[in-house]
Structures are given as structure tokens and as C-alpha cells.
Design a protein around this motif. Structure first.
Motif, mmCIF file in Angstrom:
data_model
loop_
_atom_site.group_PDB
_atom_site.id
_atom_site.type_symbol
_atom_site.label_atom_id
_atom_site.label_comp_id
_atom_site.label_asym_id
_atom_site.label_seq_id
_atom_site.Cartn_x
_atom_site.Cartn_y
_atom_site.Cartn_z
ATOM 1 N N PRO A 24 0.826 -1.208 0.000
ATOM 2 C CA PRO A 24 0.000 0.000 0.000
ATOM 3 C C PRO A 24 0.864 1.263 0.000
ATOM 4 O O PRO A 24 1.949 1.293 0.573
ATOM 5 C CB PRO A 24 -0.803 -0.112 1.299
ATOM 6 N N VAL A 25 0.377 2.295 -0.670
ATOM 7 C CA VAL A 25 1.093 3.561 -0.812
ATOM 8 C C VAL A 25 0.230 4.680 -0.233
ATOM 9 O O VAL A 25 -0.972 4.746 -0.498
ATOM 10 C CB VAL A 25 1.376 3.847 -2.311
ATOM 11 N N VAL A 26 0.846 5.554 0.548
ATOM 12 C CA VAL A 26 0.144 6.706 1.113
ATOM 13 C C VAL A 26 0.294 7.896 0.156
ATOM 14 O O VAL A 26 1.393 8.192 -0.295
ATOM 15 C CB VAL A 26 0.717 7.083 2.498
ATOM 16 N N ILE A 27 -0.829 8.542 -0.132
ATOM 17 C CA ILE A 27 -0.818 9.765 -0.943
ATOM 18 C C ILE A 27 -1.071 10.925 0.015
ATOM 19 O O ILE A 27 -2.070 10.932 0.742
ATOM 20 C CB ILE A 27 -1.912 9.737 -2.039
ATOM 21 N N THR A 28 -0.140 11.865 0.020
ATOM 22 C CA THR A 28 -0.273 13.007 0.925
ATOM 23 C C THR A 28 -0.721 14.252 0.165
ATOM 24 O O THR A 28 -0.506 14.370 -1.039
ATOM 25 C CB THR A 28 1.065 13.312 1.629
ATOM 26 N N ASN A 29 -1.351 15.149 0.898
ATOM 27 C CA ASN A 29 -1.752 16.447 0.365
ATOM 28 C C ASN A 29 -1.355 17.475 1.407
ATOM 29 O O ASN A 29 -1.802 17.386 2.551
ATOM 30 C CB ASN A 29 -3.256 16.466 0.101
ATOM 31 N N HIS A 30 -0.486 18.400 1.028
ATOM 32 C CA HIS A 30 0.051 19.395 1.957
ATOM 33 C C HIS A 30 0.712 18.725 3.157
ATOM 34 O O HIS A 30 0.579 19.168 4.295
ATOM 35 C CB HIS A 30 -1.032 20.370 2.410
ATOM 36 N N GLY A 31 1.415 17.598 2.870
ATOM 37 C CA GLY A 31 2.172 16.899 3.903
ATOM 38 C C GLY A 31 1.360 16.006 4.813
ATOM 39 O O GLY A 31 1.909 15.343 5.680
#
Length: 121
Positions: A24-31
């Protein structure tokens, strides 16, 4: 678990997908973590283990990793892709299997109706 920004998702889609295929991969938005990208198989497993229905459109698809590689005409094990590629590279650099490789190329050229250098026969 790897993390990618939403900008990475746009600019490095292939890399993000390859990573998500492994884990699984985490997608970040503004950290901040916002999404987790998983394979259909992992999503289905999670839904099933939570006793939730798997969406119909996701059922019955065969995972790509189970298809495997076609058998190697020179008899090398194709079960481990990385090891297979390294062995091919090693054999190519050392000249091992050269006669068998030349015969394989000649056979392919005959089947395609071409001669040495790609000229049509």
C-alpha cells in the motif's frame, strides 16, 4: 510504506503504481496523509475480511502477478523475474548460450520470413 505527494501522483504515475503493486502507498496532500492506494486484490481481501461485499466490477479478475512469464526456450527458471533478467544479462555478457540464442534468432527470422539484417526473404 512509501509515501507520495498528490503532485507525485500526477507526475510519477507509473512509479506510484509500481510501488502500490508491491505494498500500500500513502498519498499526501500538503504533507498530510489523505489516501491509501492498494491493489484490487488487497482491496478485495480487506472487504472480504471485514464481511463487506466486494463490488461486482472487481470480482473475477485475475491478478497480473499470477500470470507469470512464458517459459524460457533455454530452460531458465522464469519464476523469479529479477533473477531471470540477471541470469540473461550474465549469459549475454559472458557469451554463454550463444549458439542456442543464435538458433532461436534464426528460427524467429524463418518464421517471420526475414533474413540476416532484417531483409525480407
Amino acid at each position: 510504506m512509501k509515501q507520495f505527494s498528490s503532485l507525485d501522483l500526477q507526475q510519477k504515475t507509473g512509479e506510484v503504481q509500481r510501488s502500490a503493486f508491491v505494498e500500500p502507498v500513502v498519498i499526501t496532500n500538503h504533507g498530510k496523509p489523505r489516501f491509501v492506494l492498494v491493489t484490487v486484490e488487497e482491496f478485495s481481501r480487506l472487504k472480504t475480511s471485514a464481511n463487506e461485499p466486494v463490488p461486482t466490477e472487481l470480482r473475477g479478475r485475475k491478478p497480473v502477478e499470477k500470470r507469470g512469464l512464458p517459459s524460457d526456450p533455454l530452460g531458465r527458471d522464469t519464476g523469479d523475474f529479477d533473477a531471470f533478467v540477471l541470469k540473461i544479462a550474465d549469459h549475454a555478457l559472458s557469451g554463454k548460450d550463444r549458439p542456442a540464442i543464435d538458433a532461436e534468432i534464426a528460427g524467429a527470422e524463418r518464421r517471420l520470413g526475414i533474413g540476416k539484417g532484417g531483409a525480407r526473404v
